[in-house]
Motif scaffolding. Sequence first.
Motif, PDB file in Angstrom:
ATOM      1  N   TYR A 702       4.884   0.919  13.043  1.00  0.00           N
ATOM      2  CA  TYR A 702       4.411   0.678  11.811  1.00  0.00           C
ATOM      3  C   TYR A 702       3.466   1.988  11.375  1.00  0.00           C
ATOM      4  N   HIS A 703       3.658   2.504  10.050  1.00  0.00           N
ATOM      5  CA  HIS A 703       2.803   3.492   9.551  1.00  0.00           C
ATOM      6  C   HIS A 703       2.878   3.346   8.139  1.00  0.00           C
ATOM      7  N   ARG A 704       1.945   3.894   7.314  1.00  0.00           N
ATOM      8  CA  ARG A 704       1.821   3.846   6.031  1.00  0.00           C
ATOM      9  C   ARG A 704       0.732   4.632   5.574  1.00  0.00           C
ATOM     10  N   MET A 705       0.712   5.316   4.157  1.00  0.00           N
ATOM     11  CA  MET A 705      -0.529   5.785   3.655  1.00  0.00           C
ATOM     12  C   MET A 705      -0.797   5.348   2.306  1.00  0.00           C
ATOM     13  N   PHE A 729      -0.610   1.664  -2.550  1.00  0.00           N
ATOM     14  CA  PHE A 729      -0.394   1.048  -1.626  1.00  0.00           C
ATOM     15  C   PHE A 729       0.940   1.524  -0.933  1.00  0.00           C
ATOM     16  N   ASN A 730       0.994   2.139   0.027  1.00  0.00           N
ATOM     17  CA  ASN A 730       2.417   2.453   0.648  1.00  0.00           C
ATOM     18  C   ASN A 730       2.672   3.620   0.160  1.00  0.00           C
ATOM     19  N   VAL A 731       2.381   4.670  -0.162  1.00  0.00           N
ATOM     20  CA  VAL A 731       2.591   5.967  -1.111  1.00  0.00           C
ATOM     21  C   VAL A 731       4.204   6.284  -0.765  1.00  0.00           C
ATOM     22  N   TYR A 732       4.360   6.446   0.506  1.00  0.00           N
ATOM     23  CA  TYR A 732       5.713   6.941   0.733  1.00  0.00           C
ATOM     24  C   TYR A 732       6.928   6.107   1.039  1.00  0.00           C
ATOM     25  N   ALA A 733       6.556   4.848   0.477  1.00  0.00           N
ATOM     26  CA  ALA A 733       7.537   3.607   0.489  1.00  0.00           C
ATOM     27  C   ALA A 733       8.113   3.343   1.910  1.00  0.00           C
ATOM     28  N   ARG A 734       7.420   3.385   2.857  1.00  0.00           N
ATOM     29  CA  ARG A 734       7.825   2.940   4.295  1.00  0.00           C
ATOM     30  C   ARG A 734       8.163   1.488   4.366  1.00  0.00           C
TER      31      ARG A 734
END
Length: 772
Positions: A702-705, A729-734
Amino acid sequence: MRLISCFLLLVISASVFAQDNVTISGKIRDKETGEELIGATVFVEELKTGAVADFDGFYSITLQSGYYTLRFNFIGYEPVLKEVKLLQNEHLNIVLSQSSNQLAAVEVSAFRNDENVKSAEMGVIKLNAAEMKTIPVLFGESDVMKTLTLMPGVATTGDGNTGLYVRGGGPDQNLILMDGAPLYNASHLLGFFSVFNGEALDDVTLYKGGIPANYGGRISSVLDVKLRDGNKEKLTTSGGLGLISSRLTLEGPLVKDKSSFIISGRRTYADQFLRFSKNETINNSILYFYDMNFKMDYKISEKDKIFFSGYHGRDVFDYNEMLSFDWGNTAGTLRWNHIFNDKLLMNTSLIYSKYDYSFNIFIDESEVTLFSGIEDVNLKVDWDWFPNDNNKVKFGISTILHDFSMPSFRSNIEDMESMDVPNKNAIETGIYIQNEQKLTERLSVNYGLRYSIFNLRGPGEVYDYDDEVERVTDTTSYKSDHIYKSYGGLEPRLSLVYLLDEHSSVKMSYNRGLQYLHLLSNTSAGSPSDLWIPVSNVIRPQIGNQFSTGYFRNFLDNMFETSVEVYYKTMDNIVDYKNGANILFNPTIETELLFGRGWAYGTEFFIKKRVGAFTGWVGYTISRSMRQIEGINNDKAYPQRYDRTHDLNILLSYAINPKWTLSGTWIYATGNPVTFPVGQYEYEGRLVSFYTERNAHRLPAYHRMDLSATYNPKKQGKRFHSSWNFSIFNVYARENPFMITFRESEINPGRQEAVRTALFRIVPSVTWNFKF
């Protein structure tokens, strides 16, 4: 009784040698609102020592007679210096003004800055509302639960999760309090929001270890949330308008300088957007939550004050008038604060808490309703005694009446009988005493002892089982209030700190706890319909023991705060389901359960920059959480579903100027353990999945920015203030997996393929905040 006598002897003997001392005490308040400032500090410049105000803003320092300079401080406020001549006991109230320098507002006194080094507390996280507002969270809401998951040792199982997992413990092992009232489900919309409205909060403390003796009933952690008092000087209104939810707060004086109130409410309106759907099923559906906080205080005299606070919140889901599900909490606290003298005060509280859910199915004119819940009434008395400057004693007693509504259902369908599973009732009592003592200039200790007892009482039927707990052998009926089973035990608590020098220390702690409630859940993410049950003649109390030690050091005049903590935790009498268990409408639920033990261990690393325009922290945890239950996984140990080997959290915030503040977070965690099928076989013409070891596989990592920007317009009216918050929320759409399902492959018929389901990709949010 001998232990308590020895405990008091230690404190009293220390007091005998301090007969020439005098005490200065009082309350520290906000100048503009009149609100008591929890955690404000008093620092004695000549002695380099001080005290911290309690949750009523009360402080007390005992010193030798003489002349002193006292510095009063609080985060975001201008310090106040007072020169005092102490020849006898004095009462001194202080008011502090908020700092006009926004970029420097995070700076606090030297005493407060090195509290992480010099305090005997360890495994403790403290937050204030100002810190939480700069952190980017889902849908632009300032959320204490989201903030806590960015700290080492605290985690969730991913998006859409309803609980906190602290140092390898389960969500049921956390005691969550709002003004002293327990909350049994602290989330809205399956974990996307918490029940805590940031507009109403004053102080938040999470104990991961070294839990003080005044807390009981859970074995992993305590989250103690205090609601703030209303503005005692003037009527104000504040709130926020967002894309998904809005909130409004009204506060002000009821009687000038005597009484104030605050009322705060929120509601989401995602369901209003469903009406624009062309799908008739969707636009007839409902999905929202609402909640409300209120608090009122009344000053009877200089020594007596009454507080009344409450909370009510509800989640509502309705799918095209065919299926509905609603759940929520109701809580209230009535507290009387009495100051006997400058050394002794008392708080007497009457507390009410209720959590329940209801699930409804509608078929034409027919209706089926499933419901369950838990209800508490608690009376507690706590005393604080300040015998001298080296001791701070706390003792008290509490009694809780528990009422467990077991899952039952009602139906108006002719061929389907309603079923009411009898409620379970219990009385839980705890008595404790603890002392925070400074033994030498380098060594301080916080030691305490708690004794708890849990009595199961009638009315009800109690079942006896065979040795395998598979068949009922006898049934006994008990009348109302008859106590038919009791559990209890001692719960020692200890934490100590040894100062290596002015900037570093080592700490150790041990705490033992008994937990008489269990939460039954068969989902990896948790659900509002998870079932709370008490101990029984078969189900025994959970017993938790935690040992921890750590090294703490600050750098560059307390600009940087660092720590390394190591912990080991054991958990006995853990409960899990048998395969294919049936817990609904089952009065003999013990026949569906298995019992075992658990353990968790890990190391937490933390570094924080706390002063200046550029602030933030990095937290990293390496840990394991294991279970071993007879009858599961061939009796071999297996990782718990919230076991995360690696958990990394980075938070950065930069105040560009008084107008703009930027912040961002990045989260990485090992995927959660899951049980996947390892093969298939054909049975009666159908493919059946074959499973081996429990939780032998893991979800993807799990990862997100998340990013956020807050804009404060420079020119504003004297009474009106506003700001804008922009977040992603979730800038790079993970696509972090919410769940993994299996289906037959269209390309290779007869073979199964895994399908990942993610809840969100990018979620932008805009919120306008205002106050007047």
